[in-house]
Design a protein around this motif. Structure first.
Motif, mmCIF file in Angstrom:
data_model
loop_
_atom_site.group_PDB
_atom_site.id
_atom_site.type_symbol
_atom_site.label_atom_id
_atom_site.label_comp_id
_atom_site.label_asym_id
_atom_site.label_seq_id
_atom_site.Cartn_x
_atom_site.Cartn_y
_atom_site.Cartn_z
ATOM 1 N N VAL A 97 0.851 -1.183 0.000
ATOM 2 C CA VAL A 97 0.000 0.000 0.000
ATOM 3 C C VAL A 97 0.889 1.235 0.000
ATOM 4 N N HIS A 98 0.377 2.300 -0.565
ATOM 5 C CA HIS A 98 1.171 3.520 -0.704
ATOM 6 C C HIS A 98 0.579 4.640 0.155
ATOM 7 N N GLY A 99 1.394 5.643 0.426
ATOM 8 C CA GLY A 99 0.945 6.776 1.214
ATOM 9 C C GLY A 99 0.860 6.495 2.697
ATOM 10 N N VAL A 100 1.703 5.568 3.191
ATOM 11 C CA VAL A 100 1.686 5.218 4.610
ATOM 12 C C VAL A 100 2.203 6.394 5.437
ATOM 13 N N ASP A 101 1.411 6.804 6.414
ATOM 14 C CA ASP A 101 1.825 7.854 7.346
ATOM 15 C C ASP A 101 2.667 7.202 8.445
ATOM 16 N N PRO A 102 3.919 7.620 8.635
ATOM 17 C CA PRO A 102 4.782 6.987 9.638
ATOM 18 C C PRO A 102 4.451 7.361 11.077
#
Length: 427
Positions: free
Chosen positions: A237-242
């Motif tokens: 998945v993309h756009g993972v908020d750390p």
């Protein structure tokens, strides 16, 4: 991964029980605490499994130690390598020092300083920390490349059976502790990152308490297990908020996906908004005195927002970790206020005339509204100067009257909303 999926076989309760015996000399059971506040709030019994009370302040020590203690002499001599967002690293470091094995741990660059310090404390001279990559997945890629080049032994944070088996000892303790009270769990809420704790919990409850529903809670921006189940296999998945660093994993492990798929009939997956997690994290601190990290508050957030809790049911939330850097609390409080609708940001264009700010304060702001931030953005001598204004409300219901007064004002005012490009640019 230690087996091809075609050869993969389920984790059993017996394997988890053997792991309990294997690690019991080093890792003591954590408490299962009844929570009066949450029980009253949802109208059912709520217990908190306090994995934040481990020596390394998270459950990750279970899987790490269970994996490392079983290594052959040759694997130990080759040196240990791990990748982690922080908690698995501490478990590996603790095991390295206890067993006198050298380890190299790859950690993402944004990892909170508190976790980095704890890795060094637990590992001492036996571990070397390598900061690399923007997130866990990039750190993991670097770790695997090092193993491939140097023949070291990889200790997976979640995608290996021995790790899953070790994490499953949390579930074994929950069942034993509830049994001593004459109870069984109706729902167990489990934070999900890579899926190791979920896999161990599902596996043990499937054999020992098959009627229990396991509720996996992922960060909204890192719902990788839900993506895997929808896709028919792990997918990135993309756009993972750390921000929820302990669960900010873009791709779940194959082993853990296989366990989730095998147990789909007793598994419910949900997502938690990062702001809601901050709210529950602060509630745990202010009411129960629990210092949870962001991933550690995922389970309680899922409980509060689940909306399908039967009255009088028995519910367990796993507080997975307590490695929270005090320097992060200002951001946690900020996200909590925004989530609860108590803090809002605006761009206000003030004509360069006397009395404009005074007029804003008297005609636009409400009696209980406070300016929490004021940053003048004017760059040159123009007729209009723009200011970023943060307003904190006493009650979220005060927003609409504030917006109404803004619309009636002669000033040009733009409401910045979370998730928009303007908001993200400024914050």
């Amino acid at each position: 991964m230690d087996k091809e999926l075609s050869d993969w076989h389920s984790v059993t309760a017996a394997e988890i029980q053997h792991a309990q015996s294997r690690i019991s000399a080093v890792i003591a059971p954590t408490s299962l605490q009844y929570c009066p506040r949450l029980s009253e709030q949802i109208g059912a019994e709520v217990y908190l499994k306090r994995e934040d009370l481990q020596d390394v302040r998270s459950y990750k020590i279970r899987g790490a130690y269970n994996s490392i203690v079983q290594l052959s002499d040759e694997e130990r001599a080759a040196g240990i390598v791990a990748a982690s967002a922080g908690n698995h690293a501490q478990g590996v470091a603790y095991a390295c020092r206890s067993l006198k094995i050298h380890g190299r741990i790859f950690v993402p660059a944004p990892t909170p300083k508190q976790k980095l310090n704890r890795i060094k404390v637990h590992g001492g001279e036996w571990v070397e920390v390598v900061l690399t990559g923007k997130n866990f997945d990039e750190a993991a890629a670097a770790a695997h490349a090092y193993v491939e080049e140097n023949g070291a032994t990889m200790i997976e944070p979640f995608n290996a059976r021995n790790t899953v088996i070790g994490q499953g000892t949390v579930a074994a303790e929950i069942i034993s502790q509830l049994s001593s009270k004459g109870k069984t769990a109706d729902n167990v809420f489990v934070p999900v990152g890579g899926g190791g704790l979920l896999g161990g919990t599902l596996s043990y409850f499937a054999s020992m308490s098959p009627e229990t529903t396991i509720v996996g809670i992922e960060p909204q921006t890192a719902a990788s297990m839900q993506a895997a189940l929808a896709n028919g296999g792990p997918v990135t998945v993309h756009g993972v908020d750390p921000f929820i660093d302990g669960a900010a994993v873009a791709r779940v492990g194959e082993v853990n996906y296989a366990i989730a798929k095998e147990n789909w009939d007793r598994l419910v997956m949900r997502s938690a908004n990062e702001g809601a997690v901050c709210t529950e994290l602060l509630e745990l601190y202010q009411n129960e005195g629990i210092i949870a990290e962001t991933a550690g508050a995922l389970s309680v957030t899922g409980l509060v927002e689940f909306g399908e809790i039967a009255p009088g049911s028995v519910n367990v939330c796993i507080i997975s970790g307590g490695n929270n850097d005090v320097l992060r609390y200002s951001e946690i409080v900020e996200r909590d206020l925004v989530h609860r609708g108590l803090k809002h940001y605006f761009l206000v264009n003030f004509p360069q005339e006397p009395g404009q700010l005074r007029g804003f304060l008297t005609d636009v702001l409400g009696e209980d509204d406070d300016i929490a931030r004021f940053e003048y953005l004017k760059k040159n001598n123009r007729d209009v100067g723009t200011a970023l204004v943060g307003i904190e409300l006493a009650d979220s219901a005060n927003l609409e009257p504030l917006l109404s007064r803004m619309r009636e004002s002669s000033l040009h005012i733009q409401h910045l909303r979370p998730g928009t490009p303007e908001y993200d640019f400024l914050f």
